[in-house]
Design an enzyme around this catalytic site. Structure first.
Site, PDB file in Angstrom:
ATOM      1  N   ASP A  30       0.921  -1.201  -0.021  1.00 50.71           N
ATOM      2  CA  ASP A  30       0.061  -0.099   0.132  1.00 50.71           C
ATOM      3  C   ASP A  30       0.855   1.281   0.034  1.00 50.71           C
ATOM      4  OD1 ASP A  30      -3.228   0.164   0.846  1.00 50.71           O
ATOM      5  OD2 ASP A  30      -2.126   2.001   0.963  1.00 50.71           O
ATOM      6  N   PHE A 152     -16.327 -10.183  -5.902  1.00 48.11           N
ATOM      7  CA  PHE A 152     -17.733 -10.079  -5.994  1.00 48.11           C
ATOM      8  C   PHE A 152     -17.917 -10.212  -4.400  1.00 48.11           C
ATOM      9  CE2 PHE A 152     -16.944 -12.147  -9.913  1.00 48.11           C
ATOM     10  CZ  PHE A 152     -17.766 -11.466 -10.616  1.00 48.11           C
ATOM     11  N   LYS A 204     -18.362  -8.018 -14.190  1.00 49.63           N
ATOM     12  CA  LYS A 204     -18.537  -7.246 -12.849  1.00 49.63           C
ATOM     13  C   LYS A 204     -19.735  -6.038 -12.992  1.00 49.63           C
ATOM     14  CE  LYS A 204     -18.147  -5.874  -8.745  1.00 49.63           C
ATOM     15  NZ  LYS A 204     -16.910  -5.606  -7.996  1.00 49.63           N
ATOM     16  N   ASN A 208     -23.337  -6.323 -10.973  1.00 49.13           N
ATOM     17  CA  ASN A 208     -23.777  -5.103 -10.184  1.00 49.13           C
ATOM     18  C   ASN A 208     -24.831  -4.425 -10.479  1.00 49.13           C
ATOM     19  OD1 ASN A 208     -21.868  -5.706  -7.950  1.00 49.13           O
ATOM     20  ND2 ASN A 208     -20.772  -4.132  -8.028  1.00 49.13           N
ATOM     21  N   PHE A 249     -31.497  -9.924  -2.559  1.00 49.15           N
ATOM     22  CA  PHE A 249     -31.700  -8.778  -3.249  1.00 49.15           C
ATOM     23  C   PHE A 249     -32.999  -8.013  -3.764  1.00 49.15           C
ATOM     24  CE2 PHE A 249     -27.297  -6.939  -3.351  1.00 49.15           C
ATOM     25  CZ  PHE A 249     -26.786  -7.979  -2.488  1.00 49.15           C
ATOM     26  N   CYS A 260     -19.731   0.574  -3.850  1.00 50.08           N
ATOM     27  CA  CYS A 260     -19.970   0.088  -5.305  1.00 50.08           C
ATOM     28  C   CYS A 260     -21.019   0.432  -6.162  1.00 50.08           C
ATOM     29  CB  CYS A 260     -19.629  -1.505  -5.018  1.00 50.08           C
ATOM     30  SG  CYS A 260     -17.960  -1.924  -4.370  1.00 50.08           S
ATOM     31  N   LYS A 263     -21.784   3.762  -7.716  1.00 55.06           N
ATOM     32  CA  LYS A 263     -20.584   4.167  -8.708  1.00 55.06           C
ATOM     33  C   LYS A 263     -20.565   3.223  -9.938  1.00 55.06           C
ATOM     34  CE  LYS A 263     -16.191   2.217  -7.138  1.00 55.06           C
ATOM     35  NZ  LYS A 263     -15.894   1.116  -7.945  1.00 55.06           N
ATOM     36  N   LYS A 320     -24.698  -0.321   5.278  1.00 52.69           N
ATOM     37  CA  LYS A 320     -25.328  -1.792   5.554  1.00 52.69           C
ATOM     38  C   LYS A 320     -24.964  -2.283   6.942  1.00 52.69           C
ATOM     39  CE  LYS A 320     -23.839  -5.575   3.405  1.00 52.69           C
ATOM     40  NZ  LYS A 320     -23.229  -6.285   2.523  1.00 52.69           N
ATOM     41  N   ARG A 327     -19.152   4.953   3.707  1.00 52.49           N
ATOM     42  CA  ARG A 327     -19.083   5.862   2.533  1.00 52.49           C
ATOM     43  C   ARG A 327     -20.299   5.662   1.628  1.00 52.49           C
ATOM     44  NH1 ARG A 327     -13.707   3.018  -0.007  1.00 52.49           N
ATOM     45  NH2 ARG A 327     -14.917   1.256   0.944  1.00 52.49           N
TER      46      ARG A 327
END
Ligand code: UDX
Ligand code: UDX
Length: 436
Positions: A30, A152, A204, A208, A249, A260, A263, A320, A327
């Site tokens: 990092d 995922f 991906k 989403n 969902f 996620c 965006k 959640k 964020r």
């Protein structure tokens, strides 16, 4: 296998820890020196169930270590994963500057064949650009392959998702890279799907977007439920029992948030528009999502008449449950909106308090250290995030402490009948009671 992961955030750190857990040697890289020192000292900067034990166990077993040197990572591993942020520009398109920078940094220290794997969520065709960049900046013409291997994992159950994936998507046309990738994933015993790089990248965004679509679909149904006195929970159970649809969902509520979905849906729309094939269905998904919060605030306003100077308790600030991540949290947007309307908000979250203080948002909201403290003298209790422990609170005590017994359940966490029996006036999302 020797693996390095560039970017030790929610995605990179959990991925690194899980790879180490199954026996690989992992170096987490990092560029944030403070974060690296924190991790080296044994402190985990994020909350994710099971992560702390996993990191400690694998550091002790010498299978996991942390560094700020990309050269260290690239020299000492066969496969390098990229897991740095891909934040949105203001028009929704993806800012790929971190990915581009990491590609250049890798190119500068690349001395022999390596597989470079993109784990971050990126627009289709990014793998090609990463490969072009590495080729351009690597002075000695080293051979390498770029693979797409999207993540995922859901925050809050990221370790579980990584250890037991539904599928592993590997996008590559190189047999050499594929063999190494298969070795990495073999211990996870999950179905491996091999595609070309572009398809893996698309999977991906398409996955989403589809999940977000499911959420907006049920939220749109919840509006009809409210208009007709039907119960969205029963409707979701009824349609979700069909295997072709599935119940997951389909939880109606304040809408999706987090780092996620908002965006990624915006990015997929931007990608489709750049390609000249606009995906307008996703614009409606976004619109429905935004309307859920607006409708909820309207419901509060219609019931309480004036929000200014009302004392409102908010339970839940994270995007959640089971995470400390605030964020793009809808709960935070809600608190900000209530503050803007002049309400006096008292908020509590089981894990998000430190991060919410860092965010320095909602300056007018008072943060308290227990759900009980939040409701003292409140004129309404709002549930913004469905932490399971909220369900087990002593609601007779809550009712005694509140000034007026109103509950607005933005996540349909509580049972309306039980709450009514406790003497509350209960409002859920799409639950039989027509919108006020
Ligand atoms: C990020 C992206 O947001 C997501 O789109 C992608 O799918 C995976 O990576 P996340 O892990 O949640 O998700 O990001 P974050 O928690 O912000 O962590 C990113 C880390 O990368 C940070 O620790 C940051 O210091 C580090 N970083 C960033 C680098 O090491 N190098 C860089 O050039 C930029
Ligand atoms: C998501 C994807 O699920 C994961 O596969 C991907 O790799 C990263 O993005 P995450 O954002 O961590 O994961 O959490 P998720 O459980 O998907 O929830 C996202 C948002 O949708 C949350 O705000 C949640 O409250 C909301 N949601 C989810 C609903 O409103 N209703 C539902 O039924 C499910």
């Amino acid at each position: 296998m020797e693996i390095s992961i560039v970017g030790s955030g929610y995605v990179g750190l959990v991925t690194g820890a899980c790879f180490a857990e199954v026996g690989h040697d992992v170096i987490c890289v990092d560029n944030d020196d403070r974060k690296v020192k924190t991790l080296q000292s044994g402190i985990i900067p994020i909350y994710e169930p099971g992560l702390e034990e996993l990191v400690h166990r694998n550091v002790a077993a010498r299978r996991l270590r942390f560094t700020n040197s990309i050269e260290d990572g690239v020299s000492n591993s066969q496969v390098i994963f990229i897991a740095v942020p891909t934040p949105p520009h203001s028009d929704g398109s993806v800012d790929l500057t971190y990915i581009e920078r990491v590609a250049r940094e890798i190119a500068n220290v690349l001395k022999s064949y390596r597989v470079i794997v993109d784990k971050s969520t990126v627009p289709v065709k990014t793998g090609q650009k990463v490969a072009d960049t590495i080729r351009r900046y690597n002075k000695i013409g080293v051979e390498f392959d770029v693979v797409s291997n999207p993540e995922f994992l859901r925050e809050g159950c990221a370790v579980e998702d990584l250890m037991h994936p539904d599928r592993v998507v590997i996008g590559t046309n190189s047999e050499r890279a594929l063999a190494l990738m298969r070795t990495i994933y073999e211990p996870f015993m999950a179905p491996v799907m091999v595609t070309d790089v572009n398809s893996a990248e698309l999977i991906k965004h398409a996955a989403n977007s589809f999940l977000a679509l499911k959420i907006s679909y049920i939220n749109a149904v919840s509006v009809i439920c409210e208009a007709t006195g039907a119960d969205v929970e029963k409707v979701a159970a009824g349609i979700g029992a069909d295997k072709r649809i599935g119940r997951s969902f389909l939880n109606a509520g304040l809408g999706y948030g987090g780092s996620c979905f908002p965006k990624d849906i915006a990015a997929f729309i931007a990608i489709s528009e750049q390609l000249g094939t606009p995906f307008n269905l996703l614009k409606e998904v976004q619109r429905i999502n935004q309307r859920q919060l607006e409708r909820f605030v309207k419901k509060l306003r219609d019931t309480l008449w004036v929000l200014k100077d009302k004392r409102l308790a908010v339970w839940g600030l994270t995007f959640k449950p089971d995470t400390d991540d605030v964020r793009n949290s809808v709960a935070v947007d809600l608190v900000n909106e209530l503050c803007r309307e002049g309400a006096h908000v008292t908020a509590y979250d089981p894990k998000g308090m430190a991060k919410i203080r860092e965010l320095k948002l909602c300056p007018d909201a008072r943060l308290v250290s227990s759900p009980i403290e939040a409701v003292r003298d409140a004129e309404a209790l709002i549930i913004a995030t469905e932490w399971p422990q909220f369900e087990n609170t002593d609601f007779s005590e809550i009712k005694r402490l509140m000034q007026t017994p109103l509950i607005f359940d933005g996540r349909n966490l509580l049972d309306p009948k039980t709450m009514t029996e406790f003497g509350f006036q209960y409002y859920g999302i799409g639950r039989g009671l027509p919108a006020a």
